[in-house]
Scaffold this motif. Sequence first.
Motif, PDB file in Angstrom:
ATOM      1  N   GLU A  27      35.823 -17.563 -56.316  1.00 30.33           N
ATOM      2  CA  GLU A  27      36.651 -16.491 -55.762  1.00 30.33           C
ATOM      3  C   GLU A  27      35.889 -15.156 -55.802  1.00 30.33           C
ATOM      4  O   GLU A  27      35.226 -14.839 -56.795  1.00 30.33           O
ATOM      5  CB  GLU A  27      37.909 -16.373 -56.629  1.00 30.33           C
ATOM      6  N   GLU A  67      34.722 -24.402 -53.154  1.00 27.68           N
ATOM      7  CA  GLU A  67      36.038 -24.356 -53.810  1.00 27.68           C
ATOM      8  C   GLU A  67      36.389 -25.682 -54.462  1.00 27.68           C
ATOM      9  O   GLU A  67      37.209 -25.740 -55.381  1.00 27.68           O
ATOM     10  CB  GLU A  67      37.155 -24.012 -52.814  1.00 27.68           C
ATOM     11  N   ASP A 117      38.222 -23.185 -57.283  1.00 26.51           N
ATOM     12  CA  ASP A 117      38.635 -21.947 -56.610  1.00 26.51           C
ATOM     13  C   ASP A 117      38.294 -20.700 -57.418  1.00 26.51           C
ATOM     14  O   ASP A 117      37.670 -19.781 -56.922  1.00 26.51           O
ATOM     15  CB  ASP A 117      40.156 -21.937 -56.441  1.00 26.51           C
TER      16      ASP A 117
END
Length: 322
Positions: free
Chosen positions: A249, A240, A245
């Motif tokens: 994801e 991340e 992120d």
Amino acid sequence: MDARERYFWDLNGYLVVKAVLSQSEMDEANEIVDRHSNEIKVGGNTARNSKALKGTGRPVLPGILEFPKPDCDPFRKLLAHPALVSRLRVMCGPGFRLDHGPMFIVSVKGTAGHTMHGNGEPHRPHVSYNHQNGSPYVGGVTVAWQLTDCKPGYGGFACVPASHKSKYRTPDGVRTGDADMGVQTQPAVEAGDLLFFMDSAQAHGAWPWKLDTGRRSILLKYASRTSARSGVGKPVAVPEVYWDDHIVEDMSEEQRAVMWGPYSNHRGEIPFLDVTEQGEVRIENRNDRQRPNGQAAALSKQGGDLPKETMTWIEKNATTGT
Ligand SMILES: O=C(O)CCC(=O)C(=O)O
């Protein structure tokens, strides 16, 4: 680094360069240390289960690079000192960098030794010692600036010379010093000397400090450009943070496994991939090999909390803007 030094380094895994610091440079550094002595912190038991090395916790003086100016200056000067640069270029290649530290050891009489560690068991290719086409290479070198003498028998840094080339595990008695077969050595150094040792490839540690007067050694822990041993490697390696992120994801655990950034001293926390007999990719954690039931270790997970170190790193860098 001349041919004689290179020979000694390759043979023994450590090197002492004499009288690099002048008396006035040492006086200046020592005076600053005396003024900051209330910041000394006593660490844990570095002798672990050893009888030979036992003693009190190891005192260190943290934060010397962050002392308010001008107190940090004499210590910052050491980081890229010519005597260090000319040798590290050969030892771990151009582009070396400070990986972690400084660790400023300020032992007092009775401070414990440190069990032998660091010679790459099991094999760690990114930091181990290699020699090819006339060039030595090791991924992690510590440079220890001496502000006090460590003459024979005083204690302080000790190692198993040549262990960076050993093909076998360090026997327990050698690691603890309780039955060391005479292979441990405490290289003699004097105030002003510079000691290099193969932190990532050679068995090394310390002998208990015997003198009424203290020890003062500043250890700077360098790595080759491509090895990430410690420091911010751990918090920054998390997918991340290393990517972002939104990129990782919803990735599968297997996909996330290849998104970790470089960080070598992970002690099995980073997932490794393997392929089963059925041809399926699966997560293998190195710690699993030592676990009787082969269960995966808890890894930092998709959708779960980020590791504490990562959160601390994010908070610090978000507020300082670095
Ligand atoms: O100089 C010493 O006391 C030993 C330090 C050590 O073992 C290390 O830096 O890993």
